[in-house]
Design a protein around this motif. Structure first.
Motif, short mmCIF file in Angstrom:
data_model
loop_
_atom_site.label_atom_id
_atom_site.label_comp_id
_atom_site.label_asym_id
_atom_site.label_seq_id
_atom_site.Cartn_x
_atom_site.Cartn_y
_atom_site.Cartn_z
N GLY A 1 12.32 8.29 7.18
CA GLY A 1 12.68 6.91 7.55
C GLY A 1 11.94 6.55 8.83
O GLY A 1 12.51 5.94 9.73
N ASP B 1 9.05 6.83 4.23
CA ASP B 1 9.95 5.67 4.27
C ASP B 1 10.00 5.06 2.87
O ASP B 1 9.40 5.61 1.93
CB ASP B 1 9.50 4.63 5.33
CG ASP B 1 10.69 3.85 5.92
OD1 ASP B 1 11.35 3.13 5.16
OD2 ASP B 1 10.96 3.98 7.13
N HIS C 1 9.14 8.04 0.25
CA HIS C 1 10.18 9.00 -0.17
C HIS C 1 11.54 8.42 0.14
O HIS C 1 11.80 7.96 1.26
CB HIS C 1 10.01 10.35 0.55
CG HIS C 1 11.18 11.25 0.30
ND1 HIS C 1 11.48 11.71 -0.96
CD2 HIS C 1 12.16 11.72 1.11
CE1 HIS C 1 12.59 12.44 -0.91
NE2 HIS C 1 13.01 12.45 0.34
N ASP C 2 12.40 8.44 -0.84
CA ASP C 2 13.77 7.97 -0.69
C ASP C 2 14.61 9.15 -0.21
O ASP C 2 14.72 10.16 -0.91
CB ASP C 2 14.25 7.48 -2.08
CG ASP C 2 15.71 7.07 -2.07
OD1 ASP C 2 16.38 7.22 -1.03
OD2 ASP C 2 16.17 6.59 -3.13
N PHE C 3 15.20 9.02 0.99
CA PHE C 3 15.91 10.20 1.52
C PHE C 3 17.22 10.51 0.80
O PHE C 3 17.90 11.48 1.14
CB PHE C 3 16.05 10.19 3.05
CG PHE C 3 16.55 8.92 3.70
CD1 PHE C 3 17.67 8.26 3.26
CD2 PHE C 3 15.90 8.44 4.85
CE1 PHE C 3 18.14 7.13 3.90
CE2 PHE C 3 16.36 7.30 5.50
CZ PHE C 3 17.49 6.64 5.02
N ARG D 1 15.28 9.68 13.31
CA ARG D 1 15.64 8.87 14.48
C ARG D 1 16.27 7.56 14.02
O ARG D 1 15.67 6.81 13.23
CB ARG D 1 14.41 8.57 15.36
CG ARG D 1 14.84 7.78 16.62
CD ARG D 1 13.73 7.59 17.62
NE ARG D 1 12.71 6.69 17.16
CZ ARG D 1 11.67 6.30 17.90
NH1 ARG D 1 11.54 6.77 19.13
NH2 ARG D 1 10.77 5.48 17.42
N HIS D 2 17.44 7.28 14.55
CA HIS D 2 18.19 6.05 14.21
C HIS D 2 18.38 5.94 12.70
O HIS D 2 18.30 4.84 12.16
CB HIS D 2 17.47 4.80 14.74
CG HIS D 2 17.28 4.79 16.21
ND1 HIS D 2 16.38 3.99 16.85
CD2 HIS D 2 17.88 5.51 17.20
CE1 HIS D 2 16.42 4.21 18.15
NE2 HIS D 2 17.32 5.13 18.39
C1 LIG Z 1 16.84 2.00 11.92
S1 LIG Z 1 15.31 2.24 11.16
C2 LIG Z 1 14.62 3.58 12.07
C3 LIG Z 1 13.12 3.62 12.00
C4 LIG Z 1 12.46 4.78 12.74
N1 LIG Z 1 13.04 6.06 12.41
C5 LIG Z 1 12.48 4.56 14.23
O1 LIG Z 1 13.15 5.31 14.93
O2 LIG Z 1 11.82 3.63 14.71
C6 LIG Z 1 15.79 2.94 9.63
C7 LIG Z 1 14.64 3.27 8.72
O3 LIG Z 1 15.14 3.92 7.55
C8 LIG Z 1 14.40 3.45 6.43
N2 LIG Z 1 15.18 3.68 5.20
C9 LIG Z 1 16.28 3.02 4.77
N3 LIG Z 1 16.69 3.51 3.59
C10 LIG Z 1 15.84 4.52 3.27
C11 LIG Z 1 15.74 5.42 2.17
N4 LIG Z 1 16.64 5.39 1.17
N5 LIG Z 1 14.75 6.34 2.16
C12 LIG Z 1 13.85 6.37 3.18
N6 LIG Z 1 13.87 5.53 4.26
C13 LIG Z 1 14.87 4.62 4.30
C14 LIG Z 1 14.21 1.99 6.76
O4 LIG Z 1 13.19 1.39 5.98
C15 LIG Z 1 13.89 2.04 8.24
O5 LIG Z 1 12.52 2.20 8.48
#
Ligand SMILES: C[S@@+](CC[C@H](N)C(=O)[O-])C[C@H]1O[C@@H](n2cnc3c(N)ncnc32)[C@H](O)[C@@H]1O
Length: 463
Positions: free
Chosen positions: A260, A283, A313-315, A331-332
């Motif tokens: 993500g 992401d 990739h879907d986490f 992160r976040h």
């Molecule tokens: C709050 S943001 C944090 C972004 C990054 N980690 C940062 O610290 O700047 C959450 C991230 O999770 C991604 N995300 C949401 N659902 C997801 C999924 N099912 N699989 C992968 N990524 C996902 C979003 O697209 C977004 O980029």
């Protein structure tokens, strides 16, 4: 008469301010000034990392000031202050949206201020409406009324100029207010009052959608760029400290996977500081399309030679990067999601946990809430104090740093409102991590609102 609390807070504030001054001088920083028109290095945490002692002195000053305010202010004023904060936020939004902030930054002799009547005529507005808005903005420390009815930006409001960090962080989210308004009935009366689902929150009520927030963004591509930009600045606020305050050299795995990872700002900074690492940003499909184009433009060599990969990739699906080559950053991410739902933290962390080798680590970068159990307790907070001098002082700010923790706690309610997520305390982190067959190997406090919770496979866990 002994004014015990007042005296201790005053002594603590004096100590904190003396340290602040000393540390700023040591770092050769200019004095802080609300009259200056120039941004101060300390104003932008995305580009300037203060010394540890300076970071702590600032946090302690803010904690003391907040506690002093609570001590001295009447509860009625305190409540009015709280209730009308919404207007302060909206006044700032209005001045950004009208273009007045950019105009005030561009006019010649901007420090002298521009008459409200001139602003009103230039932007075809009613000056009778504009003056209270400008005065509210000024009263909140964002501008100066240089003479009756004339206004100038100050150093802080320069952060709202187009392209600057504060402007990009300040996401306009139509529907935000109705989301906030629906919290009491969601909590008390709605069919969802006992639901922990990320798709049964005030977000769905306000946006009239069955989708959870990230699925909604996928269906609304126009929202992607401002939201991704907002999230990136939010992340960038801790990036310098993540890079400086974690012992990256001790990491035994050559490849870092940022799950993500958004626009890839964090891995870029890590690759710059540590040439031996390779990195992968994962992401959702729509985000990686954006991230790939940014990375191809900014780091063409790393992309070309495979040092940096960007992949969809879907986490919620099994993690494809398996074994001792990989460590993972989240992160976040975790704060967005509820604990045990199918679309929740247990699934996200479980998928990463199953991919770990014995040498791999998971670095969770998120806030750690310190509950305010006893207003004079300092034990928990000491874990997050970075400077030993500060620990020796007998101070009476709460262990969670009092009003300096307002942002953490407001953020927790924001996560709850959006996705049924929340910010977690250390015992809550421990339970969550343990449930996925992991253990916390260390907690690294950062010069930011967040900490790094380092996890690994729990070798003591029963198979
Ligand atoms: C709050 S943001 C944090 C972004 C990054 N980690 C940062 O610290 O700047 C959450 C991230 O999770 C991604 N995300 C949401 N659902 C997801 C999924 N099912 N699989 C992968 N990524 C996902 C979003 O697209 C977004 O980029």
């Amino acid at each position: 008469m002994v004014h015990a609390e007042l005296d201790r807070l005053q002594a603590c504030l004096n100590f904190a301010l003396d340290t602040l001054r000393k540390e700023m001088d040591k770092s050769q920083l200019p004095p802080l000034s609300q009259h200056s028109l120039v941004e101060h290095p300390l104003d932008d945490p995305t580009t300037y990392l203060p010394s540890t002692a300076l970071f702590e002195a600032r946090r302690l000053s803010l904690a003391c000031l907040g506690e002093l305010k609570d001590l001295v202010q009447t509860p009625l004023d305190k409540r009015m202050d709280e209730r009308y904060t919404a207007y302060a936020a909206v006044c700032t939004d209005t001045l950004i949206k009208t273009g007045i902030i950019d105009y005030l930054s561009d006019v010649p002799n901007s420090s002298q201020g521009v008459p409200a009547a001139e602003l009103a005529s230039r932007f075809e507005l009613d000056s009778q409406k504009l003056v209270p808005i400008l005065r509210c903005f000024a009263a909140n420390g964002w501008a100066r009324e240089t003479c009756d009815y004339s206004f100038a930006l100050n150093r802080c409001s320069r952060s709202f100029i187009k392209g600057h960090a504060g402007r990009r962080l300040n996401l306009f989210m139509p529907g935000f207010m109705s989301m906030v308004e629906s919290i009491p009935s969601w909590v008390m009366e709605s069919d969802w009052k006992l639901s922990r689902s990320p798709a049964q929150t005030p977000f769905q009520i306000a946006f009239k959608t069955p989708l959870h927030r990230f699925a909604w963004v996928m269906e609304h591509p126009h929202a992607l760029i401002p939201i991704a930009d907002h999230l990136q600045v939010h992340g960038d606020m801790s990036t310098p400290s993540v890079v400086a305050d974690y012992p990256w050299k001790q990491l035994d795995t050559p490849i870092i996977v940022d799950c993500g990872g958004g626009k890839g700002g964090l891995v870029s900074a890590i690759l710059d500081a540590h040439p031996s690492f390779q990195a992968i940003v994962q992401d959702t499909e729509n985000v990686v399309a954006l991230t790939s184009s940014i990375m191809e433009e900014r780091r063409p060599r790393d992309v070309e030679n495979g040092r940096l990969k960007v992949e969809a990739h879907d986490f919620f699906q099994p993690q494809p990067r398996i074994g001792n080559d990989y460590s993972f950053i989240l992160r976040h991410i975790i704060h967005d999601w509820p604990d045990d739902e199918a679309v929740g933290v247990a699934t996200i962390l479980g998928n990463v946990a199953r991919a770990l080798g014995p040498k791999s680590k998971i670095l969770i970068v998120d806030m750690v809430v310190v509950p305010n159990v006893d207003s004079t307790a300092t034990t928990n907070a000491e874990l997050f104090l970075l400077d030993s001098d500060v620990k020796r002082v007998d101070y009476s700010v709460p262990s969670h740093f009092g009003s300096a923790s307002k942002i953490v706690n407001a953020f927790s309610v924001h996560m709850l409102t959006l996705m049924n997520g929340c910010e977690r305390s250390l015992p809550e982190w421990e339970t969550l991590v343990k449930g996925c067959g992991l253990c916390i190997t260390n907690v690294y406090p950062l010069r930011a609102h967040t900490s790094i919770i380092e996890c690994a496979l729990d070798t003591r866990a029963s198979p």
